[in-house]
Design a protein around this motif. Sequence first.
Motif, PDB file in Angstrom:
ATOM      1  N   ASN A  86       0.847  -0.189  -6.042  1.00  7.60           N
ATOM      2  CA  ASN A  86       0.794   0.000  -7.486  1.00  7.60           C
ATOM      3  C   ASN A  86      -0.152   1.013  -8.079  1.00  7.60           C
ATOM      4  O   ASN A  86      -1.120   1.078  -7.365  1.00  7.60           O
ATOM      5  CB  ASN A  86       0.440  -1.478  -8.028  1.00  7.60           C
ATOM      6  CG  ASN A  86       1.675  -2.394  -7.693  1.00  7.60           C
ATOM      7  OD1 ASN A  86       1.394  -3.555  -7.395  1.00  7.60           O
ATOM      8  ND2 ASN A  86       2.819  -2.057  -7.673  1.00  7.60           N
ATOM      9  N   THR A  88       3.099  -5.500  -9.814  1.00  6.55           N
ATOM     10  CA  THR A  88       3.958  -6.436  -9.269  1.00  6.55           C
ATOM     11  C   THR A  88       4.224  -7.735  -9.955  1.00  6.55           C
ATOM     12  O   THR A  88       3.487  -8.105 -10.596  1.00  6.55           O
ATOM     13  CB  THR A  88       3.224  -6.726  -7.903  1.00  6.55           C
ATOM     14  OG1 THR A  88       3.067  -5.448  -7.034  1.00  6.55           O
ATOM     15  CG2 THR A  88       4.098  -7.666  -7.030  1.00  6.55           C
ATOM     16  N   PRO A 112       8.722  -3.251  -8.769  1.00  6.60           N
ATOM     17  CA  PRO A 112       7.569  -3.283  -9.883  1.00  6.60           C
ATOM     18  C   PRO A 112       8.017  -3.230 -11.038  1.00  6.60           C
ATOM     19  O   PRO A 112       8.999  -2.576 -11.397  1.00  6.60           O
ATOM     20  CB  PRO A 112       6.622  -2.320  -9.199  1.00  6.60           C
ATOM     21  CG  PRO A 112       7.490  -1.273  -8.349  1.00  6.60           C
ATOM     22  CD  PRO A 112       8.598  -2.085  -7.938  1.00  6.60           C
TER      23      PRO A 112
END
Length: 296
Positions: free
Chosen positions: A281, A228, A239
Amino acid sequence: MTAGNTGSDTPGNDDPFGYLYRSEGGEEGAGGDGATRQQGVPRTSYNQVRAVGERQYGGASQQPGYGRQNASYAAPETLPGGDRSRPQAAPPAPPQRNHKGLLIGAVAVVGVVCIAIGVAMLNNSDKKGTEDTAQPSESVSASTEPEKKPADKPSEAPLPKDDAGSLKLAGGATTSKDIPGAQSAGGVYVAGMNNPGASATWTLNVEKADSYKMWVQYGIPGKDQNLTVTVNGKRDDRPINMGNFKGSEEGAWDKGWQNTWQQVNLNKGTNTVMLSCEDGNKCDVNIDQLWLKPLH
């Protein structure tokens, strides 16, 4: 009356050819010397035949020999113009002209004329230039003032570039140099990003507010990863993609060093850019270097 008749001769003596045989002493009145002319005797008068060359001129008796010329006679060659029957000497040839000398002289004359014309033109040009540039004293003094040159535009500072060792780490992120191939000084890179909340913050300065490309040198184990991005406290919905663009083998960390970029909007002056591992993520990644480049 015929040539042999004086007016007192008898008709029988009127012979036009009588002077050929009459005596020299003919009768008086006939041009003789007063002696009585005898019949049948050739007379010796002034018409008597004489040898060629014997002649009386001006009352004086001359008896030159045969072929002797008269004293007044002059040979043709002694007269002006000479004897044209004899070969004449050829007149002297006219002097040869030195054509080369004449050509050199002509070229010299042309050169002198050209130089004179050039000098005249230069003089006229100088005179005209002097007249055109003549200005009132106020204008002249104004022209002597030094011309103000614009200040040189300061060169822009190069865009920032930093190693992983200069980043501010948090949330379990740490530095390491176990994996070879990192470009940072000493081979140091940021590890431990595979922990929720782990982060690395880059503080940088730019001279103008603009959009830039933020490049990141990273390493992965042969699998696509992402983190991020938060710029000046504002989280980006996208991202940063840290894919396996090189196609390195899975688990080969030393072969997985590569780079990627993402656009960031920065303010003039100091800015902060944070890379963090958030929910959603894939954070199995090492961070090596970060730098900026113009977006356009």
